[in-house]
Design an enzyme around this catalytic site. Structure first.
Site, PDB file in Angstrom:
ATOM      1  N   ASP A 195     -59.789  23.150  -4.232  1.00 41.90           N
ATOM      2  CA  ASP A 195     -58.483  22.856  -4.835  1.00 41.90           C
ATOM      3  C   ASP A 195     -57.655  24.116  -5.112  1.00 41.90           C
ATOM      4  O   ASP A 195     -56.649  24.053  -5.824  1.00 41.90           O
ATOM      5  CB  ASP A 195     -58.690  22.102  -6.161  1.00 41.90           C
ATOM      6  CG  ASP A 195     -59.058  20.641  -5.944  1.00 41.90           C
ATOM      7  OD1 ASP A 195     -58.296  19.939  -5.256  1.00 41.90           O
ATOM      8  OD2 ASP A 195     -60.115  20.212  -6.462  1.00 41.90           O
ATOM      9  N   ARG A 247     -57.612  17.133 -18.619  1.00 40.06           N
ATOM     10  CA  ARG A 247     -57.790  18.532 -18.197  1.00 40.06           C
ATOM     11  C   ARG A 247     -57.369  19.564 -19.255  1.00 40.06           C
ATOM     12  O   ARG A 247     -57.813  20.707 -19.236  1.00 40.06           O
ATOM     13  CB  ARG A 247     -56.964  18.790 -16.936  1.00 40.06           C
ATOM     14  CG  ARG A 247     -57.262  17.848 -15.764  1.00 40.06           C
ATOM     15  CD  ARG A 247     -58.622  18.122 -15.166  1.00 40.06           C
ATOM     16  NE  ARG A 247     -58.875  17.261 -14.016  1.00 40.06           N
ATOM     17  CZ  ARG A 247     -58.497  17.552 -12.776  1.00 40.06           C
ATOM     18  NH1 ARG A 247     -57.835  18.661 -12.514  1.00 40.06           N
ATOM     19  NH2 ARG A 247     -58.791  16.721 -11.790  1.00 40.06           N
ATOM     20  N   ILE A 249     -55.197  14.296  -2.298  1.00 37.00           N
ATOM     21  CA  ILE A 249     -56.072  14.831  -3.351  1.00 37.00           C
ATOM     22  C   ILE A 249     -55.252  15.116  -4.632  1.00 37.00           C
ATOM     23  O   ILE A 249     -55.472  16.109  -5.330  1.00 37.00           O
ATOM     24  CB  ILE A 249     -56.879  16.070  -2.890  1.00 37.00           C
ATOM     25  CG1 ILE A 249     -55.979  17.124  -2.235  1.00 37.00           C
ATOM     26  CG2 ILE A 249     -57.998  15.663  -1.946  1.00 37.00           C
ATOM     27  CD1 ILE A 249     -56.699  18.459  -1.984  1.00 37.00           C
ATOM     28  N   CYS A 255     -47.575  21.654  -7.930  1.00 34.65           N
ATOM     29  CA  CYS A 255     -48.937  22.205  -7.993  1.00 34.65           C
ATOM     30  C   CYS A 255     -49.150  23.389  -7.050  1.00 34.65           C
ATOM     31  O   CYS A 255     -50.016  24.220  -7.274  1.00 34.65           O
ATOM     32  CB  CYS A 255     -49.973  21.140  -7.603  1.00 34.65           C
ATOM     33  SG  CYS A 255     -49.561  19.480  -8.054  1.00 34.65           S
ATOM     34  N   HIS A 268     -51.618  14.876 -14.649  1.00 36.15           N
ATOM     35  CA  HIS A 268     -50.980  15.995 -15.347  1.00 36.15           C
ATOM     36  C   HIS A 268     -49.595  15.557 -15.839  1.00 36.15           C
ATOM     37  O   HIS A 268     -48.987  14.652 -15.261  1.00 36.15           O
ATOM     38  CB  HIS A 268     -50.786  17.176 -14.395  1.00 36.15           C
ATOM     39  CG  HIS A 268     -52.044  17.914 -14.054  1.00 36.15           C
ATOM     40  ND1 HIS A 268     -52.486  18.067 -12.762  1.00 36.15           N
ATOM     41  CD2 HIS A 268     -52.941  18.558 -14.834  1.00 36.15           C
ATOM     42  CE1 HIS A 268     -53.604  18.763 -12.770  1.00 36.15           C
ATOM     43  NE2 HIS A 268     -53.909  19.079 -14.004  1.00 36.15           N
ATOM     44  N   GLU A 299     -50.603  26.296  -9.410  1.00 38.68           N
ATOM     45  CA  GLU A 299     -49.866  26.006 -10.636  1.00 38.68           C
ATOM     46  C   GLU A 299     -50.804  25.820 -11.829  1.00 38.68           C
ATOM     47  O   GLU A 299     -50.449  26.138 -12.966  1.00 38.68           O
ATOM     48  CB  GLU A 299     -49.046  24.723 -10.478  1.00 38.68           C
ATOM     49  CG  GLU A 299     -48.401  24.298 -11.788  1.00 38.68           C
ATOM     50  CD  GLU A 299     -47.549  23.060 -11.647  1.00 38.68           C
ATOM     51  OE1 GLU A 299     -46.337  23.189 -11.800  1.00 38.68           O
ATOM     52  OE2 GLU A 299     -48.086  21.969 -11.354  1.00 38.68           O
ATOM     53  N   ASP A 300     -52.007  25.297 -11.562  1.00 41.32           N
ATOM     54  CA  ASP A 300     -52.894  24.952 -12.677  1.00 41.32           C
ATOM     55  C   ASP A 300     -53.570  26.152 -13.332  1.00 41.32           C
ATOM     56  O   ASP A 300     -54.045  26.051 -14.454  1.00 41.32           O
ATOM     57  CB  ASP A 300     -53.962  23.952 -12.200  1.00 41.32           C
ATOM     58  CG  ASP A 300     -53.318  22.630 -11.821  1.00 41.32           C
ATOM     59  OD1 ASP A 300     -52.428  22.189 -12.560  1.00 41.32           O
ATOM     60  OD2 ASP A 300     -53.696  22.057 -10.781  1.00 41.32           O
TER      61      ASP A 300
HETATM   62  C1  CIR Z   1     -57.168  18.337  -8.971  1.00 37.46           C
HETATM   63  O1  CIR Z   1     -57.559  17.184  -9.220  1.00 37.46           O
HETATM   64  O2  CIR Z   1     -57.308  19.246  -9.777  1.00 37.46           O
HETATM   65  C2  CIR Z   1     -56.495  18.609  -7.650  1.00 37.46           C
HETATM   66  N1  CIR Z   1     -57.098  17.817  -6.635  1.00 37.46           N
HETATM   67  C3  CIR Z   1     -55.015  18.326  -7.743  1.00 37.46           C
HETATM   68  C4  CIR Z   1     -54.316  19.256  -8.673  1.00 37.46           C
HETATM   69  C5  CIR Z   1     -52.882  18.932  -8.815  1.00 37.46           C
HETATM   70  N2  CIR Z   1     -52.236  19.884  -9.638  1.00 37.46           N
HETATM   71  C6  CIR Z   1     -51.158  19.620 -10.373  1.00 37.46           C
HETATM   72  O3  CIR Z   1     -50.729  18.474 -10.500  1.00 37.46           O
HETATM   73  N3  CIR Z   1     -50.632  20.633 -11.044  1.00 37.46           N
END
Ligand code: CIR
Length: 255
Positions: free
Chosen positions: A60, A133, A244, A250, A163, A65-66
């Protein structure tokens, strides 16, 4: 105005990314092309894009962004709540990139968890989604850091979405794209709300970049609402990332 963006090329292991839906696995070659088009759209919108190398250990890891929040005053390295993503935030090249742009780089510490997909910036104020999260301890640490720099934050409990920005996008000038559970939330009453219909819910994850708005391909009702407000729309296909649970916001840090 944003001057910079940071992205990471998708891992060859992207098909193993975390997902909550059953729409098949991303096709790597297609994801790569879509990523290149995404970078072109960011460039067209006037930002310099720093492109980090792929890291196959983290399926991932293109969802940069995360792992960090970039504000006008400091960057904050997060601590993702998804166990398979926690070490993504420690990747050296990202830390170096953040230090090259920022004098102040802060960090969320255990047991706090934050994924910055849960954070929406509105000027100097930050809405922080409490989700599977991002926990209360992480949000409290984040607010304390923001306040140290004269910024502010408040928490928003989430019920349905992954999110916060899965269902919200701030387009500046008080304009807010709003889907699902946020349409009736008193927290967002003061905005000029552009309601997203349920059949286009995924399309709520648009991004404002200077005078342009990047909109995912295949969401015509959202696209015309945004065009009607006078924004220049750049359409980007995100079909492989959607599989995903990923979207436009993101895939980059913008600052
Ligand atoms: C996850 O579940 O962490 C990744 N497959 C998708 C992350 C998406 N990120 C976001 O919305 N900021």
């Amino acid at each position: 105005m944003f001057k910079n963006a940071i992205v990471r090329i998708p891992a060859t292991t992207i098909s193993e990314g975390i997902t909550s839906i059953d729409e098949g696995q991303p096709i790597y070659s297609k994801a790569l092309v879509q990523h290149e088009n995404y970078v072109s759209a960011l460039t067209k919108a006037g930002v310099n894009v720093t492109v980090l190398e792929p890291v196959d250990e983290f399926p991932d890891s293109c969802f940069v962004e995360d792992v960090a929040l970039c504000t006008s005053k400091c960057a904050i390295i997060t601590r993702p709540g998804a166990p398979t993503r926690q070490k993504e935030a420690e990747l050296e090249d990202m830390t170096q990139a953040l230090h090259s742009f920022y004098e102040h780089v802060e960090k969320i510490e255990a047991p706090g968890t934050v994924e910055a997909g849960d954070i929406m910036m509105v000027g100097d104020h930050f809405y922080i989604g409490l989700s599977a999260r991002t926990n209360a301890e992480g949000a409290a640490q984040l607010i304390a850091i923001l306040e140290k720099y004269g910024l502010s934050g408040e928490v928003v409990p989430l019920k349905e979405v992954l999110h916060l920005k899965t269902g919200l996008a701030y387009l500046e000038n008080n304009n807010l794209l709003v889907a699902g559970e946020f349409q009736t939330s008193p927290t967002f009453e003061k905005f000029n709300k552009l309601n997203v219909e349920i059949d286009e819910a995924y399309g709520a994850n648009c991004i404002w970049v200077n005078d342009s708005v990047l909109v995912p391909k295949g969401y015509p009702k959202i696209q015309s609402k945004i065009e009607a407000l006078g924004y220049k729309v750049l359409v980007v296909d995100t079909s492989e990332y959607r599989k995903i649970d990923g979207g436009l916001s993101c895939l980059s840090l913008r600052f």
